[in-house]
Design an enzyme around this catalytic site. Structure first.
Site, PDB file in Angstrom:
ATOM      1  N   ASP A 158      35.853  61.511 158.288  1.00  0.00           N
ATOM      2  CA  ASP A 158      34.882  62.605 158.687  1.00  0.00           C
ATOM      3  C   ASP A 158      34.874  64.363 158.278  1.00  0.00           C
ATOM      4  OD1 ASP A 158      35.319  62.863 161.660  1.00  0.00           O
ATOM      5  OD2 ASP A 158      37.666  63.746 161.906  1.00  0.00           O
ATOM      6  N   ASP A 226      44.090  55.412 151.727  1.00  0.00           N
ATOM      7  CA  ASP A 226      44.430  55.254 149.915  1.00  0.00           C
ATOM      8  C   ASP A 226      45.618  54.444 150.302  1.00  0.00           C
ATOM      9  OD1 ASP A 226      46.328  57.263 151.897  1.00  0.00           O
ATOM     10  OD2 ASP A 226      47.466  56.897 150.254  1.00  0.00           O
ATOM     11  N   ASP A 321      50.208  58.939 166.363  1.00  0.00           N
ATOM     12  CA  ASP A 321      50.668  56.793 166.861  1.00  0.00           C
ATOM     13  C   ASP A 321      51.170  56.647 166.911  1.00  0.00           C
ATOM     14  OD1 ASP A 321      52.273  58.609 165.130  1.00  0.00           O
ATOM     15  OD2 ASP A 321      51.536  58.016 162.857  1.00  0.00           O
TER      16      ASP A 321
END
Length: 810
Positions: A158, A226, A321
């Protein structure tokens, strides 16, 4: 039901103060005997039942006997506010007892034959992360223990969207175009697919949905940029989908290589479980018992057909989520939680970034509560409603935490009486309730959470999250998704940018303590109530004092967070081939051990270039060797402990680094288990009191530290090119003649998102390594290398540039 009603009626019968004290002490004695002498599910039930009876007796007394009269509106109003805070805590306590009564532990199911395995798409969503961070995560994803023809790795970028590449600002436009070009080459080198989109609409949820529009697999694994996966991730998770055709999610814990600001500044990372471990090791297992474990945004595997049924990842709130999981649970799909850390990631390094991250989580959960209230959501089972309600209402904690912090000052400064009770009643009801509450928490969570650490975390977040709660309550649709910075370098001790309110509160509580002591000792007519309130204020003062220690940011002891491992390898060093044991590794270098007699004379006095080849784990293919430089040697009688620096890495080197760091899937679990020692109440309370006493002194000292001198080599440390150009491709034809550049510290400072060295003090001192271009293994100009090494080492002692900020991650 009849027994329960009879018990509650008996519980509600009035008793004298002395009888109440005797009952509470008897319950406490029984609980201690059960704790020390017995074990098992029945013992657990009886222990928690005894504690719950005392809590209920206290809450009944609080509601019926301790409020000021309504005829005194000021005292009555503040009394109601304090009572509301206590009722909230009791509500959360009983919800947690229900949810966590019997945590579910699962066994890994078999995978089945390779030809029958589902196809898996791995999504790595990215926004502005450095290319070296992405290279390690992508390389680890490509090395997952799964048939290669059934695995596709996607980089969902993005940061290089069409909109960014056409930005009117020429600098931003050029940076986006360069990022896209570099990441496309990186993906080609590592065997991953690069995908971007037109705009950043709906942030991370929109990015993931764009991936769904192009992917064709049966399952979707999601890893933050990460969050590098260990090799066994799919082997430990895919089998569950064959057992249950209505399974939509397998979630695994988030584990971290680096300490958060509380752990780093209080120096607890090597010995105290991280804050999130209680959630992932206890709460998620408890939720799993009731089919309520939810998607946490990363380190998860999801069924594609379930996502398609729900229209993809939900994007109404900024916590896509949990919102997605709520939607699919309501549609009758099931979830599974696997309690084994299978990724390693990075936590926010600074207190300001931690508060920013938690503000987003807090606002997102409140958005779901307001816009998709689980109590009103059709399709959920009653226990699932409670499970989601528990996770969402938890984020109300800033309000009662601040009420408890400031309530004593109302009596100390203004003589308000918002809690009507005698000293005897306070001891019989309040004191015993507090002790038994602490016992229950320590009994359930003692291996995962030290006593009073929750109070410290809640207070530190509460001062700022209160505003976030108010903002989302006023306008539930207004919060926007913000990326959390990761990879910030802290080169010197300094005060956090958010420290000011903590100093103000500490000063206010300190003044309250002085006034309380003076009034109790010298003011006529002051009762023992002032003593009780003063002790309450003292606890608050200790909490605020420990928080000041968190605001005094310590410099990082490692540039790159490292992970203790146990691997074997071969080091080729100036004509010698040495068998070595590899004990610790980071994205910047590793620590090896070998027989002292194997090293050449003079090794360690000058940099020596070589190649490290790592023995692959069982079933894995060899991934080549890593270019290394020997920079430090510590000798004992029999062994030599050597620090190797990786220097600049090309994209072709990252599979070997990923295999070294993430090939052993049990490494992170071993590290976490070493910290999970039960912390008893007494030692935990003494540790907390010590922080409250000494950390304010360190904070004040940090306040008066001089500003560091500017970095002497700042131009060399901050290249003008975009972060992505720091990583060179396998074949440098597109940049002919260019020397390989060293990846920024932020990129090498992490191979994932959490856990870290078990004993950081034993790790190598990263500040001496410096950042150098990779020496030519065949070159002989070692004098030049030695001079550069010594210059870097000397300069590292002079420069202290505070924070060197690099790209953040979601």
């Amino acid at each position: 039901m009849v027994t329960t009603v009879a018990g509650l009626l008996l519980l509600s019968q009035p008793v004298g103060t002395l009888n109440q004290l005797a009952m509470s002490l008897a319950a406490m004695a029984v609980m201690i005997v059960l704790w020390l002498c017995l074990d098992g599910p029945r013992t657990r039930f009886v222990f928690l039942a005894m504690g719950s009876l005392v809590v209920l007796r206290y809450m009944l007394w609080r509601v019926t006997s301790t409020l000021p009269p309504p005829s005194d509106p000021v005292n009555f109003g503040f009394g109601l506010l304090l009572l509301a805070g206590e009722l909230y805590c009791a509500f959360i306590l009983f919800l947690s007892l229900i949810i966590n009564a019997e945590p579910l532990r699962r066994r890994t199911p078999p995978l089945g034959p390779a030809q029958a395995l589902p196809r898996v798409d791995v999504f790595v969503p990215s926004y502005n992360e450095d290319a070296a961070i992405l290279a390690l995560t992508l390389a680890a994803a490509r090395q997952l223990d799964y048939p290669a023809d059934r695995l596709t790795v996607w980089l969902l970028d993005d940061g290089g969207t069409d909109q960014k590449c056409a930005d009117p600002d020429p600098e931003k436009r050029a940076a986006a175009q360069a990022r896209r070009a570099n990441l496309q080459r990186l993906c080609a080198d590592l065997g991953a697919r690069y995908l971007t989109r037109a705009t950043n609409r709906h942030a991370k949820a929109g990015n993931l949905n764009n991936g769904l529009a192009h992917a064709t697999g049966d399952l979707v694994a999601v890893f933050d940029a990460d969050h590098a996966p260990f090799r066994a991730f799919l082997r430990e998770t895919v089998g569950y989908f064959a057992q249950d055709p209505r399974l939509f999610l397998v979630q695994t814990p988030h584990a971290f290589l680096n300490p958060d600001p509380i752990e780093r500044n209080l120096r607890t990372f090597a010995r105290m479980p991280s804050e999130n471990e209680m959630f992932y090791a206890v709460t998620q297992c408890g939720l799993d018992k009731w089919n309520g474990s939810f998607f946490c945004g990363s380190a998860a595997l999801l069924r594609r057909t379930a996502l398609d049924e729900a229209g993809g990842f939900s994007g109404i709130t900024i916590t896509e989520d949990c919102e997605t999981a709520l939607e699919l649970h309501a549609r009758g799909w099931n979830s599974v939680y696997v309690d084994k850390p299978l990724i390693a990631g990075l936590q926010p390094e600074t207190l300001a970034d931690l508060i920013g991250q938690r503000s987003r989580w807090c606002q997102g959960m409140f958005q779901i509560l307001l816009l998709k209230n689980p109590l009103l959501q059709r399709g959920l089972a009653p226990i699932q409603r409670l499970a989601y309600l528990s996770s969402m209402t938890f984020w109300f904690f800033p309000i009662p935490r601040l009420i408890f912090m400031f309530a004593p000052l109302l009596h100390i400064f203004f003589d308000l009486k918002i809690f009507v009770a005698s000293i005897e009643e306070s001891i019989a009801y309040t004191a015993t309730y507090i002790v038994i509450n602490l016992m229950m928490q320590n009994y359930m969570y003692g291996k995962f959470r030290w006593p009073l650490i929750s109070e410290l975390y809640e207070y530190i977040q509460g001062l700022y999250l209160f505003r976030a709660i108010v903002a989302v309550m006023i306008s539930p649709r207004s919060p926007t998704f913000n990326v959390t910075r990761k990879g910030v370098s802290l080169d010197h001790d300094h005060l956090s940018s958010v420290a000011a309110p903590f100093f103000v509160v500490y000063g206010l509580l300190l003044a309250g303590g002085v006034v309380a002591g003076w009034r109790y000792l010298f003011e006529p007519g002051v009762t023992n109530l002032m003593l009780v309130v003063g002790l309450w204020n003292l606890f608050n003062l200790l909490t605020a004092g420990a928080a000041l220690g968190v605001c005094a940011e310590r410099r990082q002891t490692e540039k790159a967070p490292s992970l203790p491992i146990s691997r074997r390898g071969v080091l080729a060093l100036e004509g010698r081939v040495l068998d070595v044991g590899i004990e610790r590794v980071s994205a910047e270098g590793c620590t090896i051990r070998l027989a002292a007699g194997q090293l050449a004379p003079g090794a360690g006095h000058r940099p020596m270039a070589g190649q490290l080849t790592v023995e692959p784990v069982a079933g894995a293919r060899a991934d080549g060797s890593l270019p290394v430089t020997l920079v430090q040697v510590t000798r004992t009688r029999e062994d030599a402990l050597c620090r190797l620096s990786f220097g600049a890495l090309r994209s072709r080197d990252y599979p070997a680094l990923a295999g070294l760091m993430y090939g052993d899937s049990d490494a992170m679990q071993r590290f976490q288990l070493r910290r999970r020692r039960h912390k008893d109440l007494l030692s935990g309370l003494l540790q907390f009191a010590w922080w409250g006493l000494v950390e304010p002194l360190r904070a004040v000292r940090t306040l008066f530290l001089p500003e560091p001198a500017p970095a002497l080599d700042a131009p060399a440390q901050e290249p003008a090119t975009s972060p992505a150009t720091a990583l060179m491709p396998a074949e440098p034809a597109w940049a002919a003649g260019a020397l390989p550049l060293t990846a920024p510290a932020s990129a090498r400072a992490r191979p994932g998102n959490g856990g870290a060295p078990a004993e950081p003090a034993a790790g190598p001192d990263r500040r001496e390594a410096g950042e150098r271009t990779r020496p030519d293994p065949e070159g002989s100009d070692w004098v030049r290398l030695m001079v550069e090494f010594e210059n870097d080492r000397l300069l590292s002692g002079e420069r202290r540039p505070g924070e060197r900020r690099h790209a953040g991650t979601v």
